[in-house]
Design a protein around this motif. Structure first.
Motif, short mmCIF file in Angstrom:
data_model
loop_
_atom_site.label_atom_id
_atom_site.label_comp_id
_atom_site.label_asym_id
_atom_site.label_seq_id
_atom_site.Cartn_x
_atom_site.Cartn_y
_atom_site.Cartn_z
N SER A 1 0.83 -1.20 0.00
CA SER A 1 0.00 0.00 0.00
C SER A 1 0.87 1.25 0.00
O SER A 1 2.03 1.22 0.42
N SER B 1 -6.62 12.70 -5.63
CA SER B 1 -7.38 12.15 -6.75
C SER B 1 -6.94 12.71 -8.10
O SER B 1 -7.28 12.13 -9.14
N MET C 1 -0.91 7.79 -10.25
CA MET C 1 -0.08 7.08 -9.27
C MET C 1 0.61 5.89 -9.93
O MET C 1 -0.01 5.15 -10.72
N ASN D 1 -9.81 3.92 -11.42
CA ASN D 1 -9.32 2.55 -11.64
C ASN D 1 -9.64 2.01 -13.02
O ASN D 1 -9.26 0.88 -13.35
N ARG E 1 -6.68 2.19 -6.71
CA ARG E 1 -6.62 3.34 -5.82
C ARG E 1 -7.95 3.52 -5.11
O ARG E 1 -9.01 3.18 -5.68
N ASN F 1 -9.57 6.75 -3.62
CA ASN F 1 -9.40 8.19 -3.45
C ASN F 1 -9.96 8.68 -2.11
O ASN F 1 -9.50 9.69 -1.59
N THR G 1 -5.14 6.39 -0.89
CA THR G 1 -4.25 5.23 -0.90
C THR G 1 -4.26 4.55 -2.25
O THR G 1 -5.31 4.45 -2.89
N VAL G 2 -3.09 4.07 -2.65
CA VAL G 2 -2.98 3.26 -3.86
C VAL G 2 -2.39 1.91 -3.44
O VAL G 2 -1.55 1.84 -2.54
N CYS H 1 6.42 3.86 -4.51
CA CYS H 1 5.20 4.52 -4.96
C CYS H 1 5.59 5.91 -5.47
O CYS H 1 6.50 6.55 -4.91
#
Length: 125
Positions: free
Chosen positions: A21, A30, A34, A55, A72, A74, A78-79, A96
């Protein structure tokens, strides 16, 4: 400015699965593309996967296509990178990265503006 913190890296057996993560700070998460990159011992950092603003727009390196999934959330800033059918050659530090762009997928390191410190994934036989 965005701060990125990766987590979830660990030792896993070949054939197993792992999810890493990346938590991002800042209210504009957003709007960043990423990406995940990795760097194996003695090798250069390489592109793994990227996700656009949603996504529905993703891209993968050929070496992980069909095994890894980037996504992800939003709402959680987190991705994720879900890694299945892990191979010994997946052993690396996974980074990341965030790209402030018009939403198009970036696959080159220089296109990314912010980087995390990395999380180590070791695949054992």
């Amino acid at each position: 400015q965005v701060q990125l913190v990766e987590s979830g890296g660990t030792l896993v057996q070949a054939g197993g699965s792992l999810r890493v993560s990346c938590a991002a700070s800042g209210p504009t998460f957003s709007r960043y593309v990423m990406g995940w990159f990795r760097q194996a011992p003695g090798k250069e950092r390489e592109f793994v996967a990227a996700v656009g603003w949603s996504n529905t727009n993703t891209h993968y390196a050929d070496s992980v296509k069909g095994r890894f999934t980037i996504s992800r959330d939003n709402a959680k800033n987190t991705v994720y990178l879900q890694m299945n059918s892990l191979k010994l050659e997946d052993t690396a530090v996974y980074y990341c990265a965030a790209d402030w762009s018009a939403g198009s997928i970036a696959t080159e390191m220089f296109e990314y503006d912010y980087w995390g410190q990395g999380t180590r994934v070791t695949v054992s036989s």
